[in-house]
Design a protein around this motif. Structure first.
Motif, short mmCIF file in Angstrom:
data_model
loop_
_atom_site.label_atom_id
_atom_site.label_comp_id
_atom_site.label_asym_id
_atom_site.label_seq_id
_atom_site.Cartn_x
_atom_site.Cartn_y
_atom_site.Cartn_z
N ARG A 229 0.87 -1.18 0.00
CA ARG A 229 0.00 0.00 0.00
C ARG A 229 0.91 1.23 0.00
O ARG A 229 1.93 1.25 0.71
N ARG B 190 -1.51 1.89 -4.56
CA ARG B 190 -0.68 0.74 -4.21
C ARG B 190 0.38 0.54 -5.28
O ARG B 190 0.30 1.14 -6.35
N SER C 193 -1.92 -7.04 -5.57
CA SER C 193 -2.87 -5.95 -5.80
C SER C 193 -3.36 -5.98 -7.24
O SER C 193 -3.50 -4.95 -7.93
#
Ligand code: 6PG
Length: 249
Positions: free
Chosen positions: A74, A180, A153
């Motif tokens: 993140r 991200r 992600s």
């Protein structure tokens, strides 16, 4: 050849996966003198990482021969509660008192997610001795699966799922838009071994659909594993596996 599936009782799950990680890393170090391990974020792996920081497992790895990378991050400060680096550091790395692994977190302190992604690709090329344009072949990649079928992600419907080539890219979470950085599909699935680590009844539906369903990566990015089934192992607890009919693979 199909991917392997190991179903483990919940109370034995974290220890079973931790032992598999130790064995995979040691096989690699014995063969090559080093190992590159890409870590999963989220909550499932945290208990596994804790076990790797304690006896007996902490004494079973030659830490200085291990390179640690993150499969995604993140784009927040390292001390942010959302940070995958913070989770790994608190559960594992900060507990190591002796020889340390070589850690390569995503540098989220740069000016933008795009710059962090480009910098991360450079860090990977440098530490994996790659030429420009060359993709890494990591030794072991750990991945979780979200209830929507995302992994790392790589989120459903996102362009990155179809990305060919490239090492790391900036992405946005589809719900809250949070930035991200993720490794690319090719980088994640060109690894010598991919270990999916999934536990909990809440994942039973998505595990059934990812492993035995017909939807492709645009719907469930975790189905990207089907491109390289021979290099993929699933570690599921009985809760996550409870709807899986293995005759339907
Ligand atoms: C992240 C992870 C993500 C995670 C899945 C599953 O940064 O959140 O990389 O892909 O592995 O969301 O998370 P849990 O294991 O916590 O359910």
């Amino acid at each position: 050849m199909e991917s392997t599936i190991e179903i483990i009782e919940p109370k034995l799950f974290s220890a079973g996966v931790a032992d598999e990680i130790v064995a995979s890393v040691n096989d690699c170090i014995s063969e090559k003198g080093r190992c590159s391990l890409v870590l999963a974020g989220g909550s499932t792996p945290s208990q596994i990482y804790r076990l790797l920081a304690r006896p007996p497992r902490v004494d079973e790895i030659e830490w200085d021969k291990l390179h640690l990378y993150w499969g995604d991050e993140r784009w927040v400060p390292f001390d942010d509660v959302q940070s995958n680096f913070k989770m790994v550091n608190e559960t594992w790395l900060s507990q190591l008192s002796g020889v340390q692994p070589k850690i390569h977190p995503v540098n989220t302190a740069l000016a933008s997610p795009d710059e962090s992604a480009r910098d991360y690709a450079k860090v990977i090329r440098e530490n994996e001795n790659l030429k420009e344009g060359e993709l890494p072949t990591f030794d072991v990649v750990l991945l979780g699966v979200g209830e929507d079928g995302h992994t790392a992600s790589l989120f459903p419907g996102s362009d990155i799922v179809r990305q060919e080539g490239g090492i790391a890219f900036p992405v946005k979470h589809p719900v809250d838009g949070s930035p991200r950085v993720t490794l690319s599909p090719d980088t994640l699935f060109s690894a010598r071994r991919v270990l999916f680590i999934v536990k909990g009844e809440s994942k039973a539906d998505i595990i059934k659909r990812v492993i035995t369903g017909t939807d492709g990566p645009d719907v469930f990015p975790a189905t990207l594993f089907k491109k390289v089934p021979d290099r993929v192992s699933w570690f599921l607890d009985s809760g996550a596996a409870q709807k899986l009919d293995l005759t339907k693979r």
